[in-house]
Design a protein around this motif. Sequence first.
Motif, PDB file in Angstrom:
ATOM      1  N   TYR A 142      20.182  51.311  51.285  1.00  0.00           N
ATOM      2  CA  TYR A 142      20.260  52.436  50.364  1.00  0.00           C
ATOM      3  C   TYR A 142      19.422  52.082  49.142  1.00  0.00           C
ATOM      4  CZ  TYR A 142      21.896  55.443  46.639  1.00  0.00           C
ATOM      5  OH  TYR A 142      21.940  56.323  45.589  1.00  0.00           O
ATOM      6  N   TYR A 143      18.574  53.017  48.724  1.00  0.00           N
ATOM      7  CA  TYR A 143      17.746  52.824  47.537  1.00  0.00           C
ATOM      8  C   TYR A 143      18.248  53.746  46.432  1.00  0.00           C
ATOM      9  CZ  TYR A 143      14.599  50.159  50.466  1.00  0.00           C
ATOM     10  OH  TYR A 143      14.076  49.210  51.307  1.00  0.00           O
ATOM     11  N   THR A 144      18.534  53.171  45.265  1.00  0.00           N
ATOM     12  CA  THR A 144      18.980  53.977  44.128  1.00  0.00           C
ATOM     13  C   THR A 144      17.801  54.780  43.596  1.00  0.00           C
ATOM     14  OG1 THR A 144      18.437  52.293  42.484  1.00  0.00           O
ATOM     15  CG2 THR A 144      20.659  52.191  43.471  1.00  0.00           C
ATOM     16  N   GLY A 145      18.076  55.720  42.725  1.00  0.00           N
ATOM     17  CA  GLY A 145      17.020  56.504  42.095  1.00  0.00           C
ATOM     18  C   GLY A 145      16.034  55.624  41.346  1.00  0.00           C
ATOM     19  N   GLY A 146      16.504  54.469  40.879  1.00  0.00           N
ATOM     20  CA  GLY A 146      15.646  53.517  40.167  1.00  0.00           C
ATOM     21  C   GLY A 146      14.903  52.564  41.093  1.00  0.00           C
ATOM     22  N   GLY A 147      15.120  52.703  42.401  1.00  0.00           N
ATOM     23  CA  GLY A 147      14.414  51.869  43.370  1.00  0.00           C
ATOM     24  C   GLY A 147      15.111  50.582  43.769  1.00  0.00           C
ATOM     25  N   ASN A 148      16.336  50.352  43.269  1.00  0.00           N
ATOM     26  CA  ASN A 148      17.066  49.152  43.667  1.00  0.00           C
ATOM     27  C   ASN A 148      17.632  49.331  45.072  1.00  0.00           C
ATOM     28  OD1 ASN A 148      16.684  47.824  41.178  1.00  0.00           O
ATOM     29  ND2 ASN A 148      18.329  49.035  40.287  1.00  0.00           N
ATOM     30  N   ARG A 149      17.590  48.249  45.842  1.00  0.00           N
ATOM     31  CA  ARG A 149      18.023  48.316  47.239  1.00  0.00           C
ATOM     32  C   ARG A 149      19.393  47.673  47.420  1.00  0.00           C
ATOM     33  NH1 ARG A 149      15.184  44.867  51.915  1.00  0.00           N
ATOM     34  NH2 ARG A 149      16.046  43.284  50.557  1.00  0.00           N
ATOM     35  N   SER A 150      20.223  48.351  48.187  1.00  0.00           N
ATOM     36  CA  SER A 150      21.488  47.797  48.646  1.00  0.00           C
ATOM     37  C   SER A 150      21.340  47.663  50.158  1.00  0.00           C
ATOM     38  CB  SER A 150      22.634  48.745  48.291  1.00  0.00           C
ATOM     39  OG  SER A 150      23.831  48.291  48.876  1.00  0.00           O
ATOM     40  N   ALA A 151      21.278  46.415  50.636  1.00  0.00           N
ATOM     41  CA  ALA A 151      20.967  46.160  52.047  1.00  0.00           C
ATOM     42  C   ALA A 151      22.218  45.803  52.851  1.00  0.00           C
ATOM     43  CB  ALA A 151      19.956  45.026  52.158  1.00  0.00           C
ATOM     44  N   THR A 152      22.335  46.402  54.018  1.00  0.00           N
ATOM     45  CA  THR A 152      23.398  46.064  54.961  1.00  0.00           C
ATOM     46  C   THR A 152      22.735  45.664  56.277  1.00  0.00           C
ATOM     47  OG1 THR A 152      24.881  47.687  53.958  1.00  0.00           O
ATOM     48  CG2 THR A 152      25.467  46.896  56.151  1.00  0.00           C
ATOM     49  N   ARG A 153      23.122  44.511  56.810  1.00  0.00           N
ATOM     50  CA  ARG A 153      22.583  44.039  58.085  1.00  0.00           C
ATOM     51  C   ARG A 153      23.737  43.757  59.042  1.00  0.00           C
ATOM     52  NH1 ARG A 153      19.219  45.715  55.577  1.00  0.00           N
ATOM     53  NH2 ARG A 153      17.210  44.866  54.972  1.00  0.00           N
ATOM     54  N   TRP A 154      23.469  43.983  60.317  1.00  0.00           N
ATOM     55  CA  TRP A 154      24.458  43.717  61.371  1.00  0.00           C
ATOM     56  C   TRP A 154      23.682  43.093  62.521  1.00  0.00           C
ATOM     57  CZ3 TRP A 154      25.893  44.439  66.379  1.00  0.00           C
ATOM     58  CH2 TRP A 154      27.253  44.415  66.700  1.00  0.00           C
ATOM     59  N   TYR A 155      24.082  41.878  62.948  1.00  0.00           N
ATOM     60  CA  TYR A 155      23.368  41.144  63.998  1.00  0.00           C
ATOM     61  C   TYR A 155      24.252  40.997  65.225  1.00  0.00           C
ATOM     62  CZ  TYR A 155      20.356  39.965  60.111  1.00  0.00           C
ATOM     63  OH  TYR A 155      19.521  40.046  59.033  1.00  0.00           O
ATOM     64  N   GLY A 156      23.625  41.017  66.377  1.00  0.00           N
ATOM     65  CA  GLY A 156      24.390  40.839  67.592  1.00  0.00           C
ATOM     66  C   GLY A 156      23.521  40.530  68.793  1.00  0.00           C
ATOM     67  N   VAL A 157      24.201  40.354  69.918  1.00  0.00           N
ATOM     68  CA  VAL A 157      23.543  40.102  71.202  1.00  0.00           C
ATOM     69  C   VAL A 157      24.107  41.109  72.203  1.00  0.00           C
ATOM     70  CG1 VAL A 157      23.214  38.447  73.088  1.00  0.00           C
ATOM     71  CG2 VAL A 157      23.250  37.641  70.719  1.00  0.00           C
TER      72      VAL A 157
END
Length: 170
Positions: free
Chosen positions: A77-92
Amino acid sequence: MEERMRKFESRLEQGAMLNVPVYESHRRGRNWMAIIRKDPKAPGGLARLFMEPAHGNYFYFVDGIKVGVPVEFGADYYTGGGNRSATRWYGVVVEINDEKIVIEQYPNAEEAIEASKKYVGIEGRSQELEIEGRIQELEKEKKRLEKEKKRLEEKLKEIEISLAALKKKN
């Protein structure tokens, strides 16, 4: 003691996932699913083969994915100011057929990639080589397109100069 991993399951319809473990629905959200492998030259040390996004009530096409493939889901998610909130999910991927895909979750990419090695037999190794080959093809195509872009930008600049000169004479 080995921690018990969670499994995520999604129904498949026409080769596309009907749900995903993480997703950012905001219009400034960026989402993806990718097959991953270690690559020190790639961002974050991971080469990614992005899966084709689906539309409507679908998320990603999983054509070509087989058991034992390590994957990453990203939801930023990118805020209006351009800051990123990152969510990652890894699997097999531990199961896949025409009706569903089951993916075992791992805490990070490294552990997912390591766990995927237990699935690698002759079929898995050939799939790994196929993925590496596809990544190389895409990287080659990217370089070609970047060259073409540069050539077209130079051509556009020439046209703009000629156009400006003609307008000045007129």
